[in-house]
Design an enzyme around this catalytic site. Sequence first.
Site, PDB file in Angstrom:
ATOM      1  N   GLY A  11     -12.448   9.384  -7.719  1.00  0.00           N
ATOM      2  CA  GLY A  11     -11.186   9.904  -8.254  1.00  0.00           C
ATOM      3  C   GLY A  11     -10.946   9.353  -9.647  1.00  0.00           C
ATOM      4  O   GLY A  11     -11.884   8.886 -10.304  1.00  0.00           O
ATOM      5  N   VAL A  13      -9.475   6.597 -10.867  1.00  0.00           N
ATOM      6  CA  VAL A  13      -9.799   5.179 -11.124  1.00  0.00           C
ATOM      7  C   VAL A  13     -11.309   4.977 -11.089  1.00  0.00           C
ATOM      8  O   VAL A  13     -11.896   4.372 -11.985  1.00  0.00           O
ATOM      9  CB  VAL A  13      -9.114   4.243 -10.109  1.00  0.00           C
ATOM     10  CG1 VAL A  13      -9.534   2.789 -10.355  1.00  0.00           C
ATOM     11  CG2 VAL A  13      -7.598   4.357 -10.198  1.00  0.00           C
ATOM     12  N   ARG A  82      -0.002   6.753  -0.839  1.00  0.00           N
ATOM     13  CA  ARG A  82       1.106   6.955   0.103  1.00  0.00           C
ATOM     14  C   ARG A  82       1.749   8.311  -0.152  1.00  0.00           C
ATOM     15  O   ARG A  82       2.090   8.647  -1.283  1.00  0.00           O
ATOM     16  CB  ARG A  82       2.137   5.829  -0.082  1.00  0.00           C
ATOM     17  CG  ARG A  82       3.208   5.806   1.000  1.00  0.00           C
ATOM     18  CD  ARG A  82       3.914   4.472   0.955  1.00  0.00           C
ATOM     19  NE  ARG A  82       5.097   4.427   1.767  1.00  0.00           N
ATOM     20  CZ  ARG A  82       5.846   3.340   1.905  1.00  0.00           C
ATOM     21  NH1 ARG A  82       5.523   2.233   1.278  1.00  0.00           N
ATOM     22  NH2 ARG A  82       6.918   3.349   2.660  1.00  0.00           N
ATOM     23  N   ASN A  95      -5.833   3.371   5.482  1.00  0.00           N
ATOM     24  CA  ASN A  95      -6.720   2.781   4.486  1.00  0.00           C
ATOM     25  C   ASN A  95      -7.566   1.652   5.062  1.00  0.00           C
ATOM     26  O   ASN A  95      -8.667   1.395   4.585  1.00  0.00           O
ATOM     27  CB  ASN A  95      -5.919   2.317   3.261  1.00  0.00           C
ATOM     28  CG  ASN A  95      -5.601   3.474   2.331  1.00  0.00           C
ATOM     29  OD1 ASN A  95      -6.135   4.571   2.508  1.00  0.00           O
ATOM     30  ND2 ASN A  95      -4.742   3.262   1.363  1.00  0.00           N
ATOM     31  N   VAL A 118     -10.071  -2.496  -5.212  1.00  0.00           N
ATOM     32  CA  VAL A 118      -9.012  -1.903  -6.037  1.00  0.00           C
ATOM     33  C   VAL A 118      -8.036  -1.113  -5.158  1.00  0.00           C
ATOM     34  O   VAL A 118      -6.882  -0.908  -5.524  1.00  0.00           O
ATOM     35  CB  VAL A 118      -9.626  -0.982  -7.123  1.00  0.00           C
ATOM     36  CG1 VAL A 118      -8.539  -0.393  -8.028  1.00  0.00           C
ATOM     37  CG2 VAL A 118     -10.644  -1.751  -7.969  1.00  0.00           C
ATOM     38  N   SER A 119      -8.483  -0.704  -3.976  1.00  0.00           N
ATOM     39  CA  SER A 119      -7.676   0.134  -3.081  1.00  0.00           C
ATOM     40  C   SER A 119      -6.388  -0.569  -2.653  1.00  0.00           C
ATOM     41  O   SER A 119      -6.362  -1.799  -2.492  1.00  0.00           O
ATOM     42  CB  SER A 119      -8.488   0.480  -1.830  1.00  0.00           C
ATOM     43  OG  SER A 119      -9.767   0.963  -2.172  1.00  0.00           O
ATOM     44  N   HIS A 175       0.093  -8.135  -5.312  1.00  0.00           N
ATOM     45  CA  HIS A 175       0.190  -6.980  -6.203  1.00  0.00           C
ATOM     46  C   HIS A 175       1.346  -6.112  -5.718  1.00  0.00           C
ATOM     47  O   HIS A 175       1.242  -5.400  -4.736  1.00  0.00           O
ATOM     48  CB  HIS A 175      -1.117  -6.195  -6.162  1.00  0.00           C
ATOM     49  CG  HIS A 175      -1.158  -5.056  -7.135  1.00  0.00           C
ATOM     50  ND1 HIS A 175      -0.821  -5.203  -8.460  1.00  0.00           N
ATOM     51  CD2 HIS A 175      -1.503  -3.760  -6.986  1.00  0.00           C
ATOM     52  CE1 HIS A 175      -0.961  -4.042  -9.073  1.00  0.00           C
ATOM     53  NE2 HIS A 175      -1.372  -3.149  -8.197  1.00  0.00           N
TER      54      HIS A 175
END
Length: 310
Positions: A11, A13, A82, A95, A118-119, A175
């Site tokens: 995708g 990213v 989300r 996920n 990164v997910s 994060h």
Amino acid sequence: MDKKVTVIGSGNVGATAAQRLAEKELCDVVLIDIVEGMPQGKALDLTEAAPIEKHDAHVTGANGYEASKDSDIIIITAGIPRKPGMSRDDLISTNKGIMKSVVTEVAKYSPNAVLIIVSNPLDAMCHVAFEASGFPKNRVLGMAGVLDSARFRAFISMELNVSVENTHAFVLGGHGDTMVPLPRYSTVAGIPITELMPKERIDALVERTANGGAEIVSLLKTGSAFYAPASAAVEMAESILKDKKKILPCAAYLEGEYGINNLFIGVPVKLGTNGIEDIIQIKLTDDEKAALSKSADAVQELVEILKKSD
């Protein structure tokens, strides 16, 4: 190239990370995605740009994990965002399943790789990757602090009208909105920003940093940030591939550091060939300790939700 990085998820990213890796001539790149044709098409597009961008990195796309064999680094961006009406628990559960299946496969083909997660939700997904891979803690890390610090640095640069190259910033913690930007350790050409702007402006920049991702989502309306997250993951990868030993804020598995146990939390680490080579412990004020503890509590909540979904 003598180095190889696989990016899982093609995708925005993932594809941007592949582009940055190739154009910096850091390694050969493999893009993997379950959508047939997508990683192959993006890889071919990047390959056709190579003569113009003047690099000789090979970029290939695949739908199977065999192509990732013997990677030095695996960057994992796979997962679903989300959606409206979806609970946080549902997002984590979905996920988690994706992360577990991806990591089990890549660990089989690249048992000596470093995993950069990164997910989202990032800190929780690091736990899933850590358990599913069976890798030592130094070879599983999360991209968050580099991105959050970059946002803080960009806002400092805009506020003071100075070069971003002169700005340095540290952001600790999970994060999300409980992240802990540290103005005392944030500088412009070595001068603490606390000497350069009033507290209310610093507070405003700190708040904007904490909401950095949400601000971009509200502007884009149909997506989320990808240029800066990709750049952040690639900076981490570059330090590992070149054994630069940069000190970067990353989500690392703590076992007593900062008084936190058995959690992935954003802290400054030294990144080299072996992944995390050292966790840097800096002195915090009581307020900063309290903020970091609150951030750790928020991550612990996510981990508890993960356990329930077993």
